[in-house]
Design an enzyme around this catalytic site. Structure first.
Site, PDB file in Angstrom:
ATOM      1  N   GLY A  68     -68.249 -33.903  -6.004  1.00  0.00           N
ATOM      2  CA  GLY A  68     -68.047 -32.641  -6.692  1.00  0.00           C
ATOM      3  C   GLY A  68     -68.139 -32.795  -8.199  1.00  0.00           C
ATOM      4  O   GLY A  68     -68.685 -31.928  -8.891  1.00  0.00           O
ATOM      5  N   ASN A 143     -57.055 -26.245  -8.594  1.00  0.00           N
ATOM      6  CA  ASN A 143     -56.815 -27.373  -7.686  1.00  0.00           C
ATOM      7  C   ASN A 143     -55.381 -27.873  -7.721  1.00  0.00           C
ATOM      8  O   ASN A 143     -54.958 -28.583  -6.816  1.00  0.00           O
ATOM      9  CB  ASN A 143     -57.764 -28.534  -8.020  1.00  0.00           C
ATOM     10  CG  ASN A 143     -57.413 -29.201  -9.328  1.00  0.00           C
ATOM     11  OD1 ASN A 143     -57.420 -28.557 -10.382  1.00  0.00           O
ATOM     12  ND2 ASN A 143     -57.107 -30.483  -9.305  1.00  0.00           N
ATOM     13  N   SER A 188     -67.414 -29.939  -3.413  1.00  0.00           N
ATOM     14  CA  SER A 188     -66.984 -31.322  -3.229  1.00  0.00           C
ATOM     15  C   SER A 188     -66.764 -31.607  -1.756  1.00  0.00           C
ATOM     16  O   SER A 188     -65.999 -30.899  -1.086  1.00  0.00           O
ATOM     17  CB  SER A 188     -65.687 -31.578  -3.999  1.00  0.00           C
ATOM     18  OG  SER A 188     -65.154 -32.848  -3.673  1.00  0.00           O
ATOM     19  N   GLY A 189     -67.382 -32.664  -1.242  1.00  0.00           N
ATOM     20  CA  GLY A 189     -67.237 -33.009   0.165  1.00  0.00           C
ATOM     21  C   GLY A 189     -65.848 -33.483   0.530  1.00  0.00           C
ATOM     22  O   GLY A 189     -65.327 -33.144   1.598  1.00  0.00           O
ATOM     23  N   HIS A 190     -65.209 -34.277  -0.327  1.00  0.00           N
ATOM     24  CA  HIS A 190     -63.938 -34.874   0.080  1.00  0.00           C
ATOM     25  C   HIS A 190     -62.813 -33.859   0.159  1.00  0.00           C
ATOM     26  O   HIS A 190     -61.769 -34.120   0.751  1.00  0.00           O
ATOM     27  CB  HIS A 190     -63.565 -36.055  -0.840  1.00  0.00           C
ATOM     28  CG  HIS A 190     -62.847 -35.682  -2.098  1.00  0.00           C
ATOM     29  ND1 HIS A 190     -63.502 -35.399  -3.281  1.00  0.00           N
ATOM     30  CD2 HIS A 190     -61.529 -35.557  -2.362  1.00  0.00           C
ATOM     31  CE1 HIS A 190     -62.615 -35.121  -4.222  1.00  0.00           C
ATOM     32  NE2 HIS A 190     -61.414 -35.211  -3.698  1.00  0.00           N
ATOM     33  N   CYS A 310     -50.413 -40.591 -13.222  1.00  0.00           N
ATOM     34  CA  CYS A 310     -49.931 -41.841 -13.824  1.00  0.00           C
ATOM     35  C   CYS A 310     -51.089 -42.570 -14.482  1.00  0.00           C
ATOM     36  O   CYS A 310     -52.127 -42.769 -13.872  1.00  0.00           O
ATOM     37  CB  CYS A 310     -49.306 -42.732 -12.759  1.00  0.00           C
ATOM     38  SG  CYS A 310     -47.703 -42.126 -12.184  1.00  0.00           S
TER      39      CYS A 310
END
Length: 366
Positions: A68, A143, A188-190, A310
């Protein structure tokens, strides 16, 4: 006892349909003329047709990418470098870093850029688009907090100004459809259950420059050997999400509602407000550290995430939450729980008990 996965927005587990589609794929180079190459080309063509159908597009409008992020960058850099620098590139402060990073780079190259503010829900204002706009980039949904953006209104407003519109649809398509009218769409595929891959839709008549130079693959938009497996995975996930979207969204809405009720009961300030993606339960705790909560949940068998990241051993506050007007302390105490297609009601019930116990044991910030 199995772990409970509540980070679907970070990575959607690979769908069974994708696993099945990837079995026995040909391994040839789709650009080769021999039998193996022709078989790979046929598989790639099937994937392209499947993705085009899922997005309501023509096959020549579909280009496959590695992710993506690459799809976003190809859209923004590829189009912006064909546009006059005197025109304004517009986006909003709560967009994904792949959008903001690309836009800031374009600004350093001399393009005029406007990064507009969002409201306390992370919602973009179509009225922020100036008459000078030449390119507008908006996310389908945020997101981090799941806010569904007024994409149709933004497309209409941008087109009135004569601007082209890029929709970052990396977050959201498994739960909601993409409004019609966009000039470019990144996927985005994931985040769809493909595990890998990305797609860029480029409306017929819109020209973009490639980021990678070499061969003529992907209609000249992306040189390099095509990844048939990734294309098949992302196309299959798009088709599956289109088929199952309504039923899955209803289940997710019920499950996430239970989680949101619990978070409020435990002192959290909800950061996901309507209109939002159905699977989001996000909040901020002003008196706790997000990483402490995540560690406690992880040790107890629940995978969640935070709006903070982080880096080098220190926690950075979420730019999304800060853009929404949350304080630094609140932004540092964020928690994001997102259900997915494989989340069972039993998982949510178990998670509620674990979250209650984990938060009770997590020390408040001094």
């Amino acid at each position: 006892m199995s772990r409970i996965y509540l980070d679907d927005a970070g990575f959607a587990p690979v769908l069974p349909e994708v696993e099945a589609a990837l079995r026995d794929l040909p391994e040839g180079n789709p650009s080769s003329p021999h039998a193996e190459g022709r078989a790979a080309r046929a598989a790639l063509d099937r994937a392209r047709d499947m993705a085009a159908h899922a997005l309501g597009a023509d096959r020549t409008e579909i280009s496959f990418t590695s992710s993506g992020t690459e799809a976003v960058n190809l859209a923004l850099f590829g189009l912006a470098r064909r546009l006059p620098k005197r025109g304004t590139i517009v986006t909003w402060a709560a967009e994904h870093q792949s959008v903001l990073g690309a836009v800031r780079r374009l600004e350093s190259e001399g393009h005029a850029v406007e990064v507009a503010q969002v409201d306390r829900a992370g919602r973009a204002d179509p009225g922020a688009i100036p008459p000078s706009a030449v390119l507008v980039s908006i996310g389908l949904a945020n997101n981090e907090v799941g806010t569904i953006q007024p994409v149709a209104e933004i497309i209409a407003r941008a087109h009135e100004a004569g601007a082209l519109v890029h929709v970052d649809a990396c977050a959201g398509p498994r739960w909601i459809g993409v409004p019609e009218g966009a000039d470019l769409i990144s996927v985005s595929g994931h985040k769809l259950g493909a595990g890998r891959g990305g797609v860029l839709f480029v409306r017929d008549g819109v020209r973009i420059d490639p980021l990678l130079y070499g061969g003529p693959q992907e209609w000249g938009r992306r040189a390099g050997r095509e990844d048939v497996g990734a294309a098949t995975a992302v196309a299959t996930s798009l088709a599956t999400c289109n088929r199952d979207r309504a039923a899955r969204s209803a289940v997710a809405a019920r499950q996430a509602s239970h989680l949101r009720t619990l978070l409020v009961e435990l002192g959290g300030i909800l950061t996901c407000v309507e209109p939002r993606l159905p699977n989001f339960a996000t909040c901020a705790f002003a008196d706790r550290r997000g990483e402490d909560i995540l560690l406690a949940l992880d040790l107890a068998g629940v995978s969640g995430s935070s709006g903070s990241a982080c880096a080098s051993g220190s926690l950075d506050p979420s730019h999304v939450l800060l853009a929404m007007g949350l304080s630094l302390d609140q932004a540092l105490g964020s928690l994001r729980l997102t259900t997915g297609y494989s989340t069972a009601d039993e998982d949510v019930s178990r998670a509620e008990a674990i979250i209650r116990t984990a938060l009770a044991r997590t020390p408040a910030r001094a």
